[in-house]
Scaffold this motif. Structure first.
Motif, PDB file in Angstrom:
ATOM      1  N   MET A   1      12.728  29.234  36.721  1.00  0.00           N
ATOM      2  CA  MET A   1      12.456  29.645  37.804  1.00  0.00           C
ATOM      3  C   MET A   1      13.420  31.775  37.673  1.00  0.00           C
ATOM      4  O   MET A   1      13.745  31.876  36.925  1.00  0.00           O
ATOM      5  N   THR A   2      12.733  32.329  38.747  1.00  0.00           N
ATOM      6  CA  THR A   2      13.525  34.109  38.475  1.00  0.00           C
ATOM      7  C   THR A   2      15.172  33.865  38.607  1.00  0.00           C
ATOM      8  O   THR A   2      15.580  33.163  40.065  1.00  0.00           O
ATOM      9  N   ARG A   3      15.900  34.709  38.218  1.00  0.00           N
ATOM     10  CA  ARG A   3      17.019  34.752  38.484  1.00  0.00           C
ATOM     11  C   ARG A   3      17.037  35.086  39.806  1.00  0.00           C
ATOM     12  O   ARG A   3      16.537  36.627  39.906  1.00  0.00           O
ATOM     13  N   PRO A   4      18.590  34.703  40.980  1.00  0.00           N
ATOM     14  CA  PRO A   4      18.066  35.534  41.361  1.00  0.00           C
ATOM     15  C   PRO A   4      19.277  37.044  41.853  1.00  0.00           C
ATOM     16  O   PRO A   4      20.037  37.662  40.555  1.00  0.00           O
ATOM     17  N   PHE A   5      19.087  38.021  42.942  1.00  0.00           N
ATOM     18  CA  PHE A   5      20.156  38.482  43.024  1.00  0.00           C
ATOM     19  C   PHE A   5      21.302  37.870  43.006  1.00  0.00           C
ATOM     20  O   PHE A   5      21.944  37.272  43.675  1.00  0.00           O
ATOM     21  N   ILE A   6      21.838  38.398  41.771  1.00  0.00           N
ATOM     22  CA  ILE A   6      24.040  37.873  42.072  1.00  0.00           C
ATOM     23  C   ILE A   6      24.146  39.248  42.556  1.00  0.00           C
ATOM     24  O   ILE A   6      24.437  40.229  41.888  1.00  0.00           O
ATOM     25  N   MET A   7      25.550  39.152  43.658  1.00  0.00           N
ATOM     26  CA  MET A   7      26.575  40.094  43.319  1.00  0.00           C
ATOM     27  C   MET A   7      27.898  38.968  43.107  1.00  0.00           C
ATOM     28  O   MET A   7      28.226  38.051  43.878  1.00  0.00           O
ATOM     29  N   VAL A   8      28.917  39.749  42.844  1.00  0.00           N
ATOM     30  CA  VAL A   8      30.190  39.130  42.640  1.00  0.00           C
ATOM     31  C   VAL A   8      31.112  39.932  43.785  1.00  0.00           C
ATOM     32  O   VAL A   8      30.907  41.585  43.858  1.00  0.00           O
ATOM     33  N   ALA A   9      31.717  38.856  44.817  1.00  0.00           N
ATOM     34  CA  ALA A   9      32.903  39.228  44.790  1.00  0.00           C
ATOM     35  C   ALA A   9      34.397  39.088  43.855  1.00  0.00           C
ATOM     36  O   ALA A   9      34.731  38.167  45.034  1.00  0.00           O
ATOM     37  N   PRO A  10      34.754  39.686  43.381  1.00  0.00           N
ATOM     38  CA  PRO A  10      36.558  39.663  42.235  1.00  0.00           C
ATOM     39  C   PRO A  10      37.384  39.325  42.917  1.00  0.00           C
ATOM     40  O   PRO A  10      37.859  39.416  42.057  1.00  0.00           O
ATOM     41  N   ASN A  11      37.873  39.977  44.346  1.00  0.00           N
ATOM     42  CA  ASN A  11      39.089  39.855  44.560  1.00  0.00           C
ATOM     43  C   ASN A  11      38.975  39.471  46.182  1.00  0.00           C
ATOM     44  O   ASN A  11      39.340  38.047  45.854  1.00  0.00           O
ATOM     45  N   GLY A  12      38.908  39.831  46.865  1.00  0.00           N
ATOM     46  CA  GLY A  12      38.708  39.551  48.567  1.00  0.00           C
ATOM     47  C   GLY A  12      39.869  40.705  49.166  1.00  0.00           C
ATOM     48  O   GLY A  12      40.393  41.526  48.886  1.00  0.00           O
ATOM     49  N   ALA A  13      40.609  40.556  50.406  1.00  0.00           N
ATOM     50  CA  ALA A  13      41.379  40.926  51.322  1.00  0.00           C
ATOM     51  C   ALA A  13      42.757  39.890  50.993  1.00  0.00           C
ATOM     52  O   ALA A  13      43.949  40.424  50.764  1.00  0.00           O
ATOM     53  N   ARG A  14      42.429  39.024  50.289  1.00  0.00           N
ATOM     54  CA  ARG A  14      44.156  38.125  50.501  1.00  0.00           C
ATOM     55  C   ARG A  14      44.947  37.683  49.312  1.00  0.00           C
ATOM     56  O   ARG A  14      46.008  37.664  49.251  1.00  0.00           O
ATOM     57  N   ARG A  15      43.788  37.005  48.289  1.00  0.00           N
ATOM     58  CA  ARG A  15      44.859  37.065  46.729  1.00  0.00           C
ATOM     59  C   ARG A  15      45.060  37.766  45.892  1.00  0.00           C
ATOM     60  O   ARG A  15      44.553  38.757  46.069  1.00  0.00           O
ATOM     61  N   GLY A  16      45.915  37.422  45.407  1.00  0.00           N
ATOM     62  CA  GLY A  16      46.646  38.152  44.303  1.00  0.00           C
ATOM     63  C   GLY A  16      46.820  37.432  42.800  1.00  0.00           C
ATOM     64  O   GLY A  16      46.306  36.312  42.467  1.00  0.00           O
ATOM     65  N   LYS A  17      47.654  38.010  42.076  1.00  0.00           N
ATOM     66  CA  LYS A  17      47.968  37.780  40.441  1.00  0.00           C
ATOM     67  C   LYS A  17      48.043  36.556  40.343  1.00  0.00           C
ATOM     68  O   LYS A  17      48.162  35.250  39.687  1.00  0.00           O
ATOM     69  N   GLU A  18      49.211  35.827  41.390  1.00  0.00           N
ATOM     70  CA  GLU A  18      49.399  34.425  41.385  1.00  0.00           C
ATOM     71  C   GLU A  18      48.722  33.522  41.642  1.00  0.00           C
ATOM     72  O   GLU A  18      48.209  32.656  41.159  1.00  0.00           O
ATOM     73  N   ARG A  55      48.462  45.641  48.994  1.00  0.00           N
ATOM     74  CA  ARG A  55      47.770  44.921  49.737  1.00  0.00           C
ATOM     75  C   ARG A  55      45.828  45.673  50.064  1.00  0.00           C
ATOM     76  O   ARG A  55      45.811  46.627  49.872  1.00  0.00           O
ATOM     77  N   HIS A  56      45.345  44.769  51.257  1.00  0.00           N
ATOM     78  CA  HIS A  56      43.884  44.965  51.622  1.00  0.00           C
ATOM     79  C   HIS A  56      44.466  46.343  52.802  1.00  0.00           C
ATOM     80  O   HIS A  56      45.217  47.111  52.672  1.00  0.00           O
ATOM     81  N   THR A  57      43.182  47.856  52.169  1.00  0.00           N
ATOM     82  CA  THR A  57      42.689  48.189  52.714  1.00  0.00           C
ATOM     83  C   THR A  57      41.525  49.007  52.817  1.00  0.00           C
ATOM     84  O   THR A  57      40.953  48.367  52.453  1.00  0.00           O
ATOM     85  N   ILE A  58      41.079  49.662  53.620  1.00  0.00           N
ATOM     86  CA  ILE A  58      39.570  50.031  53.944  1.00  0.00           C
ATOM     87  C   ILE A  58      39.905  51.503  53.970  1.00  0.00           C
ATOM     88  O   ILE A  58      39.041  52.403  54.021  1.00  0.00           O
ATOM     89  N   ASP A  59      41.071  51.622  52.697  1.00  0.00           N
ATOM     90  CA  ASP A  59      41.394  53.274  52.708  1.00  0.00           C
ATOM     91  C   ASP A  59      40.383  54.224  52.476  1.00  0.00           C
ATOM     92  O   ASP A  59      39.402  54.036  51.242  1.00  0.00           O
ATOM     93  N   VAL A  60      39.890  55.699  53.070  1.00  0.00           N
ATOM     94  CA  VAL A  60      39.191  56.559  52.482  1.00  0.00           C
ATOM     95  C   VAL A  60      39.039  57.141  51.142  1.00  0.00           C
ATOM     96  O   VAL A  60      37.824  56.463  50.593  1.00  0.00           O
ATOM     97  N   GLY A  61      40.340  57.611  51.086  1.00  0.00           N
ATOM     98  CA  GLY A  61      40.496  57.901  50.047  1.00  0.00           C
ATOM     99  C   GLY A  61      40.639  56.970  48.471  1.00  0.00           C
ATOM    100  O   GLY A  61      39.583  57.352  47.337  1.00  0.00           O
ATOM    101  N   LEU A  62      41.440  55.791  48.612  1.00  0.00           N
ATOM    102  CA  LEU A  62      41.069  54.886  47.324  1.00  0.00           C
ATOM    103  C   LEU A  62      39.475  54.150  47.581  1.00  0.00           C
ATOM    104  O   LEU A  62      39.016  54.004  45.735  1.00  0.00           O
TER     105      LEU A  62
END
Length: 253
Positions: A1-18, A55-62
């Motif tokens: 089959m044709t490979r699907p469109f793949i999006m990666v979500a590498p971190n999320g809002a909550r998980r950290g290095k632990e 921490r998770h943020t939706i800061d425009v500058g960042l």
């Protein structure tokens, strides 16, 4: 089959290095992750930014800094920003982020927009005016019913027709199975632009099941850190490679 469109979500809002040492928190880490994921087969990146304390943020500058760097270092990778509230941000803050940033692509949870029924229509109007492509985040069939009602009322525009089905977010232990996709597909049988993400160790089986039905897929450490046998993925790129192998083996639930 044709490979699907793949999006990666590498971190999320909550998980950290632990959770996993390779989960990206800083911008340099995100750039490195994005490059490795693009080489592994990712077509797009679901972007969460973190503040100086991680921490998770939706800061425009960042967001501006991150999207500019990604466009420079990984220009082939499409970037979607998140407006996720994560228990921190209200609808006015989400509206302000979209208004000031004017991103090309954003994910928007319809149940979060429903927290402010006076402002929600303005969010969709704003995105239409700024040509911001919206992907509606849908956690269950109640969210789908709300989307259909808002489409009927023209709150959600006809062109705002892309969705993400989220499997397993509110299940016991945040685990999903391929069968969890069925009610979503039954509730929106004619949707053209749909993507699936899935929580838990069966993430790849769920995504392969979706891919074999013609859906796009979102994979990464935001949703799952481990293989079906519980073995941790080395990093996000390794998870993508494993997913592609699963899809190409022809798995279907």
């Amino acid at each position: 089959m044709t490979r699907p469109f793949i999006m990666v979500a590498p971190n999320g809002a909550r998980r950290g290095k632990e959770a996993n040492a390779s989960l990206p928190i800083t911008l340099p880490e995100m750039i490195t992750t994005a490059a490795s994921c693009q080489l592994a087969g990712a077509d797009a990146l679901h972007l969460h930014v973190r503040d100086a304390q991680g921490r998770h943020t939706i800061d425009v500058g960042l967001y501006r800094e991150a999207t500019s760097e990604l466009a420079l270092k990984v220009p082939e990778l499409e970037v979607q920003i998140t407006t996720e509230a994560a228990g921190i941000f209200d609808v006015p803050a989400q509206y302000q982020c979209l208004r000031d940033l004017q991103p090309k692509w954003a994910s928007v949870s319809i149940r979060e927009m429903a927290r402010d029924l006076s402002l929600a229509p303005k969010v969709y109007d704003l995105c239409a005016e700024n040509n911001t492509k919206i992907q509606h985040i849908l956690y269950n069939t109640d969210d789908i019913a709300l989307l259909l009602e808002w489409q009927k009322q023209s709150i959600v525009k006809a062109t705002q027709d892309s969705v993400l089905f989220v499997l397993g977010r509110y299940t016991q232990g945040q685990v999903s199975s391929p069968d969890d996709l069925t009610p979503f597909r039954q509730a929106l049988p004619n949707i053209k632009h749909w993507m699936v993400c899935a929580f838990g160790p069966d993430e790849h089986r769920c995504l392969a099941h979706a891919a074999h039905q013609g859906g796009a897929v979102r994979v990464g450490f935001e949703n799952s850190l481990v293989a079906p046998d519980g073995t941790p993925h080395a990093d996000n790129a390794a998870s993508i490679t494993a997913l592609i192998n699963t899809i190409e083996k022809g798995y279907s639930a």
